[in-house]
Design an enzyme around this catalytic site. Structure first.
Site, short mmCIF file in Angstrom:
data_model
loop_
_atom_site.label_atom_id
_atom_site.label_comp_id
_atom_site.label_asym_id
_atom_site.label_seq_id
_atom_site.Cartn_x
_atom_site.Cartn_y
_atom_site.Cartn_z
N HIS A 265 0.89 -1.14 -0.12
CA HIS A 265 -0.05 -0.12 0.00
C HIS A 265 1.06 1.25 0.06
O HIS A 265 0.75 1.99 -0.93
CB HIS A 265 -0.84 -0.06 1.29
CG HIS A 265 -1.81 1.00 1.48
ND1 HIS A 265 -3.16 1.22 0.93
CD2 HIS A 265 -1.43 2.37 1.77
CE1 HIS A 265 -3.67 2.23 1.25
NE2 HIS A 265 -2.64 3.32 1.71
N GLU A 266 1.79 1.27 1.02
CA GLU A 266 2.58 2.49 1.04
C GLU A 266 3.56 2.64 -0.14
O GLU A 266 3.87 3.80 -0.48
CB GLU A 266 3.23 2.52 2.41
CG GLU A 266 2.64 2.46 3.64
CD GLU A 266 1.40 3.79 3.86
OE1 GLU A 266 1.63 4.70 3.25
OE2 GLU A 266 0.44 3.44 4.32
N HIS A 269 1.83 4.81 -2.75
CA HIS A 269 1.97 6.30 -2.34
C HIS A 269 3.39 6.63 -2.84
O HIS A 269 3.57 7.79 -3.37
CB HIS A 269 1.77 6.52 -0.89
CG HIS A 269 0.27 6.64 -0.54
ND1 HIS A 269 -0.67 7.30 -0.95
CD2 HIS A 269 -0.13 5.61 0.41
CE1 HIS A 269 -1.73 6.91 -0.46
NE2 HIS A 269 -1.69 6.10 0.72
N GLU A 295 -4.61 7.85 -2.92
CA GLU A 295 -4.94 6.61 -2.29
C GLU A 295 -5.43 5.65 -3.42
O GLU A 295 -5.37 4.48 -3.32
CB GLU A 295 -6.23 6.84 -1.50
CG GLU A 295 -6.73 5.74 -0.59
CD GLU A 295 -5.77 5.20 0.68
OE1 GLU A 295 -4.64 6.31 0.75
OE2 GLU A 295 -5.72 4.35 1.14
ZN ZN Z 1 -2.98 5.33 1.87
#
Ligand code: ZN
Length: 501
Positions: A265-266, A269, A295
């Site tokens: 997830h990160e 980003h 996101e």
């Molecule tokens: Zn996030």
């Protein structure tokens, strides 16, 4: 000819540097700092935020923007100069609405509140967080009064994270989702036994979890020569430059999902931050278009890719090699089902894809009503638990697993949560568009090859940095406004197959 424009670039460049240094201090607060340093770090953050805000809102900045607007009048809309001045104008007009003392006080109060929240969560003691939260909410009400709003005071806060987003917009997005999502989750829950997730609930040594997750995100395209990963209570991504992007994660030695999917997830980003065009470095145009678009990138790599079958056809044998004792007798199919188990649970960041948006609905409705004065601070736990019962069918046994679970309120991030759901919707809308342009993408993923997909995201989303407003960017990238159709189709197709619906 371009004196004002050059002076504006230089001035805003200094503001960006101050903001980046502040982000570095904040990163330190959450990853490295000894607990005793909280007060000194709070002072540092306060000074930095004060300096940058003062420079940003100074009359001189306004004069430079006005002069630069004339200089770029004939420049094309997409050009760097026109975009810089346009974005500067928007930021200036917004920032001018907030007095510097309010901004500084918010930074100081939230820096201290972070420690209070960490302790309150550790000790499951909501009352210990009430004084900080009350103070933050007082400051938020002052902010709302300064910014103004048309319909609901919460609109003024939503707009901080997603330009122009209103409580009514979010309400209608959730109403649309709720119609299909709630019955889907219900149907899945009735077949809960169809999926056994015990394979991911075993002992997995932290160092091996870390090595595997970092190997995957390197393959995704996260550049460790321009970024690094550390541990924190709450996973996050921050950047001090497109060439210095920090991601964090947390480990559960008895559960594979948090660190694995948290890192995926990160990294999404992080790749967005690393992907800004080099010409935007050090300017206000470097970074992302909005939190919702940000996101979309994290959810893409975490879920649409990282929880997909093709992805694991390539990576599962490697995971089995990493954890032979735990996984050698677990088939790919069983593992794929285990990581996609749908189960109403307490912690949002650990929620599966199907129930995730229900967590956001809870937070949105509680926040909106706290800001609107319908829920008193002391009554938040009760309101939270009631919504949890209504949407997820479960009541958290503690506030640590309920309203205290997330960091956002401690930094004043009211209005932030709906951007998570926007990200979910956009992740699939963007992926579908990329696959339409490059139909081989799913096969490439099954070979552990991500450059076509990342390349599409780079050229359609990342390189633009903050040049375009989110609605504009999505229209350019996908040819239509944000919609929930693609996302619901994705969820229904995927989970009908897994649960035999
Ligand atoms: Zn996030």
């Amino acid at each position: 000819m371009s004196d004002s424009l050059d002076a504006l670039k230089s001035r805003l460049g200094d503001v960006v540097s101050l903001t980046n240094i502040q982000a570095l201090v904040e990163w330190d607060q959450q990853t490295q700092m000894p607990p005793g340093a909280a007060a000194s770090k709070a002072r540092h953050v306060e000074v930095l935020s004060k300096l940058s805000h003062e420079m940003e809102v100074a009359d001189e900045t306004g004069s430079l923007i006005a002069a630069a607007e004339k200089e770029v009048a004939s420049a094309t809309y997409d050009s760097f100069d026109a975009s810089l001045v346009r974005v500067a104008r928007r930021g200036y007009d917004r920032a001018r609405k907030l007095p510097t003392d309010l901004v500084a006080e918010m930074s100081r109060v939230t820096a201290m509140a972070h420690e209070d929240w960490v302790k309150a969560r550790q000790n499951d003691d909501f009352a210990a967080f009430v004084p900080s939260l009350t103070k933050i909410l007082e400051l938020k009400q002052r902010e709302i009064a300064c910014k103004g709003y048309k319909e609901h005071p919460y609109d003024a806060l939503l707009d901080n994270f997603e330009i122009g987003l209103t409580a009514a917009d979010v309400d209608s997005m959730f109403s649309e989702l709720r119609v299909e999502l709630v019955p889907l989750v219900k149907a899945i829950t009735e077949r809960a036994d169809a999926v056994d997730d015990s394979p991911v609930h075993q002992e997995f040594p932290e160092d091996k979890q870390r090595a595997f997750a970092e190997m995957v995100v390197s393959k995704y395209g996260f550049d460790f020569s321009r970024g690094r990963q550390d541990k924190s209570v709450h996973p996050f991504c921050t950047s001090f430059s497109r060439d210095d992007v920090r991601i964090t994660t947390r480990f559960d030695p008895n559960w594979l999902n948090p660190a694995l999917f948290g890192t995926f997830h990160e990294s999404g980003h992080g790749m967005y931050e690393q992907g800004s065009d080099p010409s935007l470095e050090g300017t206000i145009l470097c970074g992302g278009a909005s939190l919702g678009v940000h996101e979309s990138q994290s959810r893409l790599w975490e879920n649409v890719i990282g929880r997909s079958y093709p992805f694991w056809t390539h990576f599962y044998p490697k995971l089995q090699e990493t954890f032979p004792g735990q996984l050698k007798d677990v088939s790919l199919d069983a593992f794929y089902r285990a990581i996609n188990k749908v189960e109403p649970s307490f912690i949002r960041v650990e929620a599966d894809e199907a129930t995730y948006n229900l967590h956001i609905m809870i937070r949105f409705e509680v926040e909106r009503d706290v800001i609107g004065g319908k829920i008193a601070v002391k009554d938040i736990p009760e309101a939270w638990n009631a919504k949890s019962k209504e949407y997820l069918g479960i009541v958290p046994p503690s506030n640590a697993l309920g309203c205290l679970q997330d960091i956002h309120w401690s930094f004043g991030g009211f209005g932030y949560f709906p951007t998570y759901s926007i990200g979910n919707l956009l992740s699939v809308q963007l992926y579908d568009t990329a696959v339409k342009a490059h139909p081989a993408i799913p096969e490439e993923i099954a070979d552990g090859e991500f450059s076509t997909l990342l390349g599409w995201m780079r050229s359609n989303i990342h390189v633009h940095g903050a040049k375009y407003e989110p609605k504009e960017l999505i229209m350019r990238a996908t040819g239509e406004p944000m919609q929930s159709r693609s996302y619901m189709k994705y969820l229904k197709t995927k989970y009908s197959a897994i649960y035999g619906l």
